[in-house]
Design a protein around this motif. Structure first.
Motif, PDB file in Angstrom:
ATOM      1  N   ALA A 142       0.832  -1.205   0.000  1.00 34.75           N
ATOM      2  CA  ALA A 142       0.000   0.000   0.000  1.00 34.75           C
ATOM      3  C   ALA A 142       0.866   1.254   0.000  1.00 34.75           C
ATOM      4  O   ALA A 142       0.569   2.232  -0.702  1.00 34.75           O
ATOM      5  N   MET A 143       1.942   1.213   0.777  1.00 36.32           N
ATOM      6  CA  MET A 143       2.856   2.351   0.836  1.00 36.32           C
ATOM      7  C   MET A 143       3.456   2.632  -0.546  1.00 36.32           C
ATOM      8  O   MET A 143       3.510   3.785  -0.999  1.00 36.32           O
ATOM      9  N   ILE A 144       3.882   1.580  -1.233  1.00 33.62           N
ATOM     10  CA  ILE A 144       4.466   1.743  -2.565  1.00 33.62           C
ATOM     11  C   ILE A 144       3.432   2.306  -3.547  1.00 33.62           C
ATOM     12  O   ILE A 144       3.738   3.197  -4.349  1.00 33.62           O
ATOM     13  N   VAL A 145       2.201   1.796  -3.483  1.00 36.84           N
ATOM     14  CA  VAL A 145       1.142   2.280  -4.376  1.00 36.84           C
ATOM     15  C   VAL A 145       0.916   3.776  -4.184  1.00 36.84           C
ATOM     16  O   VAL A 145       0.855   4.549  -5.157  1.00 36.84           O
ATOM     17  N   PHE A 146       0.804   4.215  -2.916  1.00 34.89           N
ATOM     18  CA  PHE A 146       0.557   5.637  -2.651  1.00 34.89           C
ATOM     19  C   PHE A 146       1.757   6.493  -3.058  1.00 34.89           C
ATOM     20  O   PHE A 146       1.583   7.632  -3.520  1.00 34.89           O
ATOM     21  N   MET A 147       2.959   5.951  -2.895  1.00 32.64           N
ATOM     22  CA  MET A 147       4.152   6.689  -3.329  1.00 32.64           C
ATOM     23  C   MET A 147       4.146   6.897  -4.839  1.00 32.64           C
ATOM     24  O   MET A 147       4.505   7.963  -5.334  1.00 32.64           O
ATOM     25  N   ARG A 148       3.726   5.876  -5.583  1.00 33.61           N
ATOM     26  CA  ARG A 148       3.681   6.003  -7.041  1.00 33.61           C
ATOM     27  C   ARG A 148       2.534   6.899  -7.489  1.00 33.61           C
ATOM     28  O   ARG A 148       2.662   7.673  -8.442  1.00 33.61           O
ATOM     29  N   LEU A 149       1.397   6.802  -6.793  1.00 29.73           N
ATOM     30  CA  LEU A 149       0.268   7.682  -7.123  1.00 29.73           C
ATOM     31  C   LEU A 149       0.637   9.145  -6.902  1.00 29.73           C
ATOM     32  O   LEU A 149       0.082  10.039  -7.560  1.00 29.73           O
ATOM     33  N   ALA A 150       1.572   9.394  -5.967  1.00 25.18           N
ATOM     34  CA  ALA A 150       1.966  10.769  -5.656  1.00 25.18           C
ATOM     35  C   ALA A 150       2.595  11.476  -6.845  1.00 25.18           C
ATOM     36  O   ALA A 150       2.702  12.707  -6.862  1.00 25.18           O
ATOM     37  N   HIS A 151       3.023  10.733  -7.864  1.00 29.14           N
ATOM     38  CA  HIS A 151       3.644  11.335  -9.036  1.00 29.14           C
ATOM     39  C   HIS A 151       2.621  11.786 -10.084  1.00 29.14           C
ATOM     40  O   HIS A 151       2.997  12.417 -11.074  1.00 29.14           O
ATOM     41  N   LEU A 152       1.358  11.457  -9.861  1.00 28.55           N
ATOM     42  CA  LEU A 152       0.332  11.884 -10.808  1.00 28.55           C
ATOM     43  C   LEU A 152       0.146  13.398 -10.723  1.00 28.55           C
ATOM     44  O   LEU A 152       0.034  13.956  -9.629  1.00 28.55           O
TER      45      LEU A 152
END
Length: 440
Positions: free
Chosen positions: A174-184
């Motif tokens: 979940a942490m990785i997903v939110f970190m990647r979403l932060a680049h949107l």
């Protein structure tokens, strides 16, 4: 091309009250300030009342120290937490004497460290013995040394290991997903960036609750307010040997803190000037001194918070001040403290996994600026080797060493940091070793 240009919020940029508390809250969660005192409680086999007092007073000491350090001295976004490098010394002094003697030793050691900071000796040591290659290597081994702790702690947690790893894995993912979403480049990206840690913890805790690993009963029974007690373990007692040992240990702990400060400076693009280093040493000493009055344990700048701010890119010291205030309020309000304590350990260690990666990669980013000459490879490689070696040393062997060596080898970070400094000194650097690489 992927967008990697998120704005960095500098250490001096002000946040509003709610932003400060929000960012500070997720730092307090990720730093897991319970862990240090819980280790001491387990080793010392404390009763429930003494254990509760130690946890509460440690939170109070950490909160006060964080506000002092981030607000008035170092002025970086640092969360102060109990240093694991001091555990050996604390246990030795408390068992051979008592906690009152430990409090006296901590008072003396804090004053010694304060004088070193005021005399501006420490920054000169850093300037001459800790160049950027060494600093980057120290950052690297901080992340590296935390990784085995993550796995060992997951294995040691009571219950089904498979379920524990599942809960940690879901949190990690979940942490990785939110970190990647932060680049949107949209609202989803902005929301993900500011609260990735809290969102991941919330998801991990929900999954853990499905397995019955979330117990809210301590929250219901905990009081709303508790008054801190001055010297809860009795009036401080002063003894020469314990004072000398703690003074040496606090100097070693400063090596850990310096690594964290360099990490923050490297990620934020700010300078860590000599004056700032000396003020940081004084700030850490003042935090330890005030904490000793309330039965708190020695503090250091937590490396795990570097991983948090590497995700959020918010380096504002006002976030740390918010975190310090939250820690103080939790110490004064046991019900709130236990509310955070219900987050399962497996969830916390899932977050820790990502944090370890971010810290380690920050060190690698710093090191890559230097040419990988044979000399530099030996400095870096030997440091990594001794750090890993210190993590696998059998506890009976460490305990059989002379006291000072025993305290030193109880912290793989200290062993690695000292190795980097020594290797840098005994292997003379030529012009090619100091050459910086131009990254295209």
């Amino acid at each position: 091309m992927e967008n990697e240009t998120r704005r960095i919020v500098g250490s001096g940029e002000k946040l509003n009250i709610w932003q400060s508390l929000f960012y500070g809250f997720q730092s307090v969660l990720a730093c897991n300030l319970f862990l240090g005192p819980i280790v001491i409680i387990g080793i010392m086999k404390m009763d429930i009342s003494s254990a509760a007092a130690l946890i509460s007073m440690t939170f109070l000491a950490c909160g006060i120290a964080t506000v002092i350090q981030s607000g008035f001295f170092l002025k970086f976004q640092v969360i102060q937490g109990m240093s694991f490098a001091t555990i050996g010394a604390i246990i030795a002094i408390a068992t051979q004497a008592n906690f009152a003697t430990f409090a006296g030793a901590l008072i003396v050691a804090s004053i010694v460290l304060m004088l070193i900071g005021w005399s501006k000796i420490f920054s000169k040591i850093v300037k001459n013995f800790i160049p950027e290659l060494v600093a980057g290597t120290v950052i690297l081994i901080i992340g590296l040394s935390l990784m085995p702790i993550t796995f060992n702690s997951l294995i040691a947690i009571p219950g089904n290991p498979g379920v524990n790893f599942l809960e940690a894995g879901v949190t990690f993912a979940a942490m990785i997903v939110f970190m990647r979403l932060a680049h949107l480049p949209n609202k989803i990206g902005r929301v993900s960036m500011v609260g990735a840690v809290i969102y991941a913890i919330a998801i991990g805790t929900f999954v853990a609750s499905l397995f019955g690993h979330v117990d809210l009963s301590p929250v219901a029974s905990a009081p709303w307010f508790a008054v801190p007690q001055l010297f809860p373990f009795g009036a401080p007692q002063f003894e020469l040997n314990s004072s000398l040992i703690m003074s040496f240990i606090l100097l070693i702990v400063m090596v850990e803190s310096i690594g964290t400060w360099f990490s923050i400076a490297e990620m934020s693009g700010e300078k860590l000037e000599s004056d700032r280093i000396d003020k940081g040493v004084v700030g850490e000493a003042v935090g330890c001194l005030i904490g000793s009055f309330f039965g708190g344990l020695p503090v250091t700048s937590y490396a795990s918070n570097s991983g948090v701010i590497a995700v959020t890119k918010v380096f504002s010291r006002y976030a740390a001040i918010g975190g310090g205030i939250i820690a103080v309020v939790m110490a004064l309000c046991p019900k709130l403290m236990f509310l955070i304590a219900v987050v399962p350990s497996s969830v916390v260690w899932g977050i820790y996994g990502v944090i370890c990666i971010m810290i380690m990669m920050s060190g690698l980013m710093s090191i890559r600026n230097y040419s990988l000459t044979e000399r530099n490879i030996l400095v870096i490689g030997t440091t990594v080797l001794t750090t890993i070696g210190a993590t696998v040393l059998p506890p009976p062997l460490v305990q059989s060493m002379p006291p000072l060596l025993s305290y030193l080898f109880s912290s793989s970070i200290c062993v690695g940091a000292l190795t980097a400094i020594i290797m840098n000194l005994i292997l003379p650097a030529k012009a090619a070793d100091r050459a910086l690489v131009t990254n295209s």
